[in-house]
Design an enzyme around this catalytic site. Structure first.
Site, PDB file in Angstrom:
ATOM      1  N   LYS A  78      38.945  50.333  46.258  1.00 18.15           N
ATOM      2  CA  LYS A  78      40.224  49.612  46.299  1.00 18.15           C
ATOM      3  C   LYS A  78      41.370  50.599  46.151  1.00 18.15           C
ATOM      4  O   LYS A  78      42.383  50.525  46.860  1.00 18.15           O
ATOM      5  CB  LYS A  78      40.267  48.552  45.187  1.00 18.15           C
ATOM      6  CG  LYS A  78      39.357  47.365  45.487  1.00 18.15           C
ATOM      7  CD  LYS A  78      39.136  46.452  44.299  1.00 18.15           C
ATOM      8  CE  LYS A  78      38.094  45.389  44.671  1.00 18.15           C
ATOM      9  NZ  LYS A  78      37.678  44.532  43.570  1.00 18.15           N
TER      10      LYS A  78
ATOM     11  N   GLN B 299      38.598  43.383  37.367  1.00 18.35           N
ATOM     12  CA  GLN B 299      37.297  43.524  38.027  1.00 18.35           C
ATOM     13  C   GLN B 299      36.213  42.757  37.257  1.00 18.35           C
ATOM     14  O   GLN B 299      36.076  42.921  36.049  1.00 18.35           O
ATOM     15  CB  GLN B 299      36.941  45.021  38.122  1.00 18.35           C
ATOM     16  CG  GLN B 299      35.704  45.310  38.922  1.00 18.35           C
ATOM     17  CD  GLN B 299      35.827  44.966  40.408  1.00 18.35           C
ATOM     18  OE1 GLN B 299      36.853  45.221  41.027  1.00 18.35           O
ATOM     19  NE2 GLN B 299      34.808  44.357  40.969  1.00 18.35           N
TER      20      GLN B 299
ATOM     21  N   ASP C 248      43.659  38.086  43.536  1.00 20.22           N
ATOM     22  CA  ASP C 248      42.305  37.575  43.750  1.00 20.22           C
ATOM     23  C   ASP C 248      42.336  36.085  44.090  1.00 20.22           C
ATOM     24  O   ASP C 248      41.334  35.529  44.530  1.00 20.22           O
ATOM     25  CB  ASP C 248      41.455  37.775  42.477  1.00 20.22           C
ATOM     26  CG  ASP C 248      40.455  38.914  42.629  1.00 20.22           C
ATOM     27  OD1 ASP C 248      40.178  39.308  43.782  1.00 20.22           O
ATOM     28  OD2 ASP C 248      39.956  39.406  41.603  1.00 20.22           O
TER      29      ASP C 248
END
Ligand code: NAD
Length: 294
Positions: free
Chosen positions: A53, A97, A122
């Site tokens: 990422k 995460q 997200d």
């Protein structure tokens, strides 16, 4: 007839190029989009994802911060970090995460809900979920958003199509249902309690597999000519991944199909870049107009 193989690489490159253009446009307006990825603990797979990422951000000129926290981080300390990122002007997107270490895993929802919905790249925050369900602009989970973008770019008709999804997770199945509805598909969502699954999947013009069981979807479950999107990523040997679809046999029946690896998985990070840019744009607009608008 052998199916057209929908390679994720080309689609991901296109999505990233689109995001890159928007980054340049934002820079001319004095905004450098910024993404913060918080990783708690030492999960090796998570570390690889986070590194990828960060690299994608660097390539597109997005400001990126990776915040590594020790495995014994408490819920309170993690929440305080999120609070600081929520008010950090350099950061437009925040991602925690998953999975979280065991001692805080039970608080996952509470922790994710702490993220400012405008920075929730997200798309897991209830505000974004609600906005998606009610058809309002929202930050949408990256994997299903990537699938939809790929279908668009591949020219697969969604309007009026019968789409069947196998799997009802909050990350893939449920958002996919709403995204396909928004595209005017007729959607059937199947799960582990669904009866006569094969009868239903054989009606699908678009079949999405998000189950987490290798080779679950077999050729006799697929209507000839259907588009098959395989979201599954299953490690079947130390260096071998398999999808949820029996690719070798299904590709002889389907009209188009995504491979694993090399399919949908590559789109997730591309969409994260897209979401970061979208979040930065939304926040700029809010600053200009003083209200939450996107
Ligand atoms: P999950 O475990 O949360 O959900 C699995 C779903 O499959 C459940 O809703 C369950 O009802 C359904 N299911 C299980 N057995 C079934 C059966 N016999 N018949 C019908 N339905 C059944 O999984 P998830 O998080 O949605 O992930 C699904 C797969 O997608 C996994 O392999 C995961 O690794 C992969 N995934 C990939 C990406 C990516 O490409 N970046 C992102 C997220 C998930």
């Amino acid at each position: 007839m052998t199916a057209k193989i929908l390679e994720g690489k080309a689609f991901a490159a296109q999505i990233k190029a689109e995001a890159g253009k928007q980054v340049e446009a934002l820079k001319t307006q004095g905004v450098l989009p910024g993404l913060a990825v918080v990783i708690v603990g030492e999960n090796p797979a998570s570390k690889v994802y986070v590194r990828n990422k960060h690299k994608a951000c660097e390539t597109l000129g997005i400001y990126s911060e990776v915040i590594e926290m020790p495995a014994d981080t408490t819920k309170e300390v993690l929440m305080a970090k999120i609070d600081a990122l929520n008010v950090n002007k350099r950061i437009h997107g925040i991602l925690v995460q998953l999975p979280l270490p065991q001692q805080i895993a039970a608080y996952e929802s509470e922790i994710l809900d702490r993220i400012d919905p405008r920075k929730d790249v997200d798309g897991f925050h209830p505000v974004n979920v609600g906005r998606l369900v009610t058809g309002q602009p929202a930050l949408v989970p990256c994997t299903p958003a990537g699938c939809i973008r790929m279908l668009e770019l591949a020219g697969i008709p969604m309007d009026g199509a019968h789409a069947v999804i196998i799997g009802r997770s909050n990350i893939v199945g449920k958002p996919m249902l709403h995204l396909l509805l928004k595209k005017n598909a007729t959607v059937t969502l199947c799960h582990s309690h669904t009866k006569n699954l094969q009868e239903i999947t054989r009606q699908a013009d678009i079949l999405v597999a998000a189950i987490g069981k290798p080779y679950f979807v077999t050729a006799d479950m697929v209507k000839p000519g259907a588009t098959v999107i395989d979201v599954g990523i299953n490690r079947i040997a130390p260096k071998k991944l398999a999808g949820d679809v029996d690719f070798e046999n299904v590709k002889e029946v389907a009209g188009a199909i995504t491979p694993v690896p090399g399919g949908v998985g590559l789109l997730t990070i591309a969409m994260l870049m897209q979401n970061t840019v979208a979040a930065a744009k939304m926040q700029l607009k809010q600053e200009e107009y003083g209200k939450y608008e996107s």
